[in-house]
Design a protein around this motif. Structure first.
Motif, PDB file in Angstrom:
ATOM      1  N   TRP A  10       0.861  -1.182   0.000  1.00  0.00           N
ATOM      2  CA  TRP A  10       0.000   0.000   0.000  1.00  0.00           C
ATOM      3  C   TRP A  10       0.889   1.221   0.000  1.00  0.00           C
ATOM      4  O   TRP A  10       1.693   1.415   0.879  1.00  0.00           O
ATOM      5  CB  TRP A  10      -0.952  -0.031   1.199  1.00  0.00           C
ATOM      6  CG  TRP A  10      -1.719  -1.300   1.153  1.00  0.00           C
ATOM      7  CD1 TRP A  10      -1.447  -2.443   1.842  1.00  0.00           C
ATOM      8  CD2 TRP A  10      -2.823  -1.603   0.321  1.00  0.00           C
ATOM      9  NE1 TRP A  10      -2.323  -3.428   1.494  1.00  0.00           N
ATOM     10  CE2 TRP A  10      -3.184  -2.937   0.566  1.00  0.00           C
ATOM     11  CE3 TRP A  10      -3.546  -0.883  -0.597  1.00  0.00           C
ATOM     12  CZ2 TRP A  10      -4.236  -3.555  -0.094  1.00  0.00           C
ATOM     13  CZ3 TRP A  10      -4.596  -1.504  -1.242  1.00  0.00           C
ATOM     14  CH2 TRP A  10      -4.929  -2.819  -0.984  1.00  0.00           C
ATOM     15  N   PRO A  20      -1.342   1.667  -9.331  1.00  0.00           N
ATOM     16  CA  PRO A  20      -1.621   0.998  -8.065  1.00  0.00           C
ATOM     17  C   PRO A  20      -0.995  -0.397  -8.036  1.00  0.00           C
ATOM     18  O   PRO A  20      -0.683  -0.973  -9.082  1.00  0.00           O
ATOM     19  CB  PRO A  20      -3.145   0.891  -8.049  1.00  0.00           C
ATOM     20  CG  PRO A  20      -3.513   0.841  -9.484  1.00  0.00           C
ATOM     21  CD  PRO A  20      -2.522   1.725 -10.183  1.00  0.00           C
ATOM     22  N   ASP A  23      -2.854  -5.644  -5.652  1.00  0.00           N
ATOM     23  CA  ASP A  23      -3.852  -5.780  -4.586  1.00  0.00           C
ATOM     24  C   ASP A  23      -4.828  -4.607  -4.596  1.00  0.00           C
ATOM     25  O   ASP A  23      -6.032  -4.787  -4.469  1.00  0.00           O
ATOM     26  CB  ASP A  23      -3.182  -5.871  -3.212  1.00  0.00           C
ATOM     27  CG  ASP A  23      -2.487  -7.203  -2.991  1.00  0.00           C
ATOM     28  OD1 ASP A  23      -2.827  -8.178  -3.680  1.00  0.00           O
ATOM     29  OD2 ASP A  23      -1.614  -7.262  -2.111  1.00  0.00           O
ATOM     30  N   ALA A  24      -4.306  -3.408  -4.737  1.00  0.00           N
ATOM     31  CA  ALA A  24      -5.158  -2.218  -4.750  1.00  0.00           C
ATOM     32  C   ALA A  24      -6.072  -2.228  -5.969  1.00  0.00           C
ATOM     33  O   ALA A  24      -7.256  -1.905  -5.873  1.00  0.00           O
ATOM     34  CB  ALA A  24      -4.310  -0.951  -4.731  1.00  0.00           C
ATOM     35  N   ARG A  25      -5.545  -2.621  -7.100  1.00  0.00           N
ATOM     36  CA  ARG A  25      -6.352  -2.672  -8.329  1.00  0.00           C
ATOM     37  C   ARG A  25      -7.495  -3.680  -8.186  1.00  0.00           C
ATOM     38  O   ARG A  25      -8.632  -3.393  -8.555  1.00  0.00           O
ATOM     39  CB  ARG A  25      -5.486  -3.023  -9.530  1.00  0.00           C
ATOM     40  CG  ARG A  25      -6.230  -2.887 -10.849  1.00  0.00           C
ATOM     41  CD  ARG A  25      -5.370  -3.176 -12.050  1.00  0.00           C
ATOM     42  NE  ARG A  25      -4.203  -2.341 -12.167  1.00  0.00           N
ATOM     43  CZ  ARG A  25      -4.187  -1.100 -12.627  1.00  0.00           C
ATOM     44  NH1 ARG A  25      -5.317  -0.521 -12.982  1.00  0.00           N
ATOM     45  NH2 ARG A  25      -3.064  -0.429 -12.730  1.00  0.00           N
ATOM     46  N   ARG A  54      -7.832  -1.783   4.289  1.00  0.00           N
ATOM     47  CA  ARG A  54      -7.248  -1.502   2.972  1.00  0.00           C
ATOM     48  C   ARG A  54      -8.003  -0.389   2.253  1.00  0.00           C
ATOM     49  O   ARG A  54      -7.395   0.460   1.595  1.00  0.00           O
ATOM     50  CB  ARG A  54      -7.218  -2.772   2.121  1.00  0.00           C
ATOM     51  CG  ARG A  54      -6.207  -3.774   2.630  1.00  0.00           C
ATOM     52  CD  ARG A  54      -6.179  -5.014   1.783  1.00  0.00           C
ATOM     53  NE  ARG A  54      -5.204  -5.959   2.292  1.00  0.00           N
ATOM     54  CZ  ARG A  54      -4.966  -7.146   1.750  1.00  0.00           C
ATOM     55  NH1 ARG A  54      -5.641  -7.531   0.670  1.00  0.00           N
ATOM     56  NH2 ARG A  54      -4.069  -7.952   2.271  1.00  0.00           N
ATOM     57  N   LEU A  58      -6.439   3.206   1.120  1.00  0.00           N
ATOM     58  CA  LEU A  58      -6.564   3.770  -0.222  1.00  0.00           C
ATOM     59  C   LEU A  58      -7.206   5.152  -0.179  1.00  0.00           C
ATOM     60  O   LEU A  58      -6.798   6.056  -0.918  1.00  0.00           O
ATOM     61  CB  LEU A  58      -7.383   2.845  -1.132  1.00  0.00           C
ATOM     62  CG  LEU A  58      -6.654   1.624  -1.674  1.00  0.00           C
ATOM     63  CD1 LEU A  58      -7.635   0.707  -2.393  1.00  0.00           C
ATOM     64  CD2 LEU A  58      -5.527   2.032  -2.606  1.00  0.00           C
ATOM     65  N   TRP A  79      -6.533   4.647 -12.218  1.00  0.00           N
ATOM     66  CA  TRP A  79      -6.376   3.383 -11.490  1.00  0.00           C
ATOM     67  C   TRP A  79      -7.512   2.410 -11.780  1.00  0.00           C
ATOM     68  O   TRP A  79      -7.465   1.273 -11.391  1.00  0.00           O
ATOM     69  CB  TRP A  79      -6.297   3.645  -9.999  1.00  0.00           C
ATOM     70  CG  TRP A  79      -4.991   4.237  -9.545  1.00  0.00           C
ATOM     71  CD1 TRP A  79      -4.064   4.885 -10.310  1.00  0.00           C
ATOM     72  CD2 TRP A  79      -4.462   4.220  -8.229  1.00  0.00           C
ATOM     73  NE1 TRP A  79      -3.015   5.287  -9.535  1.00  0.00           N
ATOM     74  CE2 TRP A  79      -3.237   4.898  -8.250  1.00  0.00           C
ATOM     75  CE3 TRP A  79      -4.935   3.718  -7.019  1.00  0.00           C
ATOM     76  CZ2 TRP A  79      -2.458   5.052  -7.124  1.00  0.00           C
ATOM     77  CZ3 TRP A  79      -4.162   3.886  -5.896  1.00  0.00           C
ATOM     78  CH2 TRP A  79      -2.926   4.538  -5.949  1.00  0.00           C
TER      79      TRP A  79
END
Length: 80
Positions: A10, A20, A23-25, A54, A58, A79
């Motif tokens: 992160w 990103p 994981d973020a995507r 999470r 973000l 993103w």
């Protein structure tokens, strides 16, 4: 060691211009698809609490106060 400094998964607010993490995507994709935290947790193999953390991270990175703003900011940064 502080959890906020742990691992590269992160990113910090300074990294917003970059793409990103995977994981973020995935998380953003599930959010944009309207999945609940429970469903996202099941898909990612983590707890609902982890999903909430999470998402909050973000929001912090992208400067969003709400999940809606998170989607807008993620879109603005390419993103999504």
């Amino acid at each position: 060691m502080s959890w906020s400094l742990a691992g590269p998964r992160w990113r910090s607010r300074d990294d917003v211009g970059t793409s990103p993490t995977d994981d973020a995507r995935h998380l953003l994709t599930y959010l944009s698809g309207g999945l609940t935290d429970e469903s996202i947790a099941r898909e990612l193999g983590v707890s609902e609490r982890t999903v909430g953390r999470r998402i909050a991270r973000l929001q912090e990175v992208l400067g969003a106060q709400t999940r809606f703003q998170l989607g807008v900011q993620a879109s603005r940064h390419g993103w999504l």
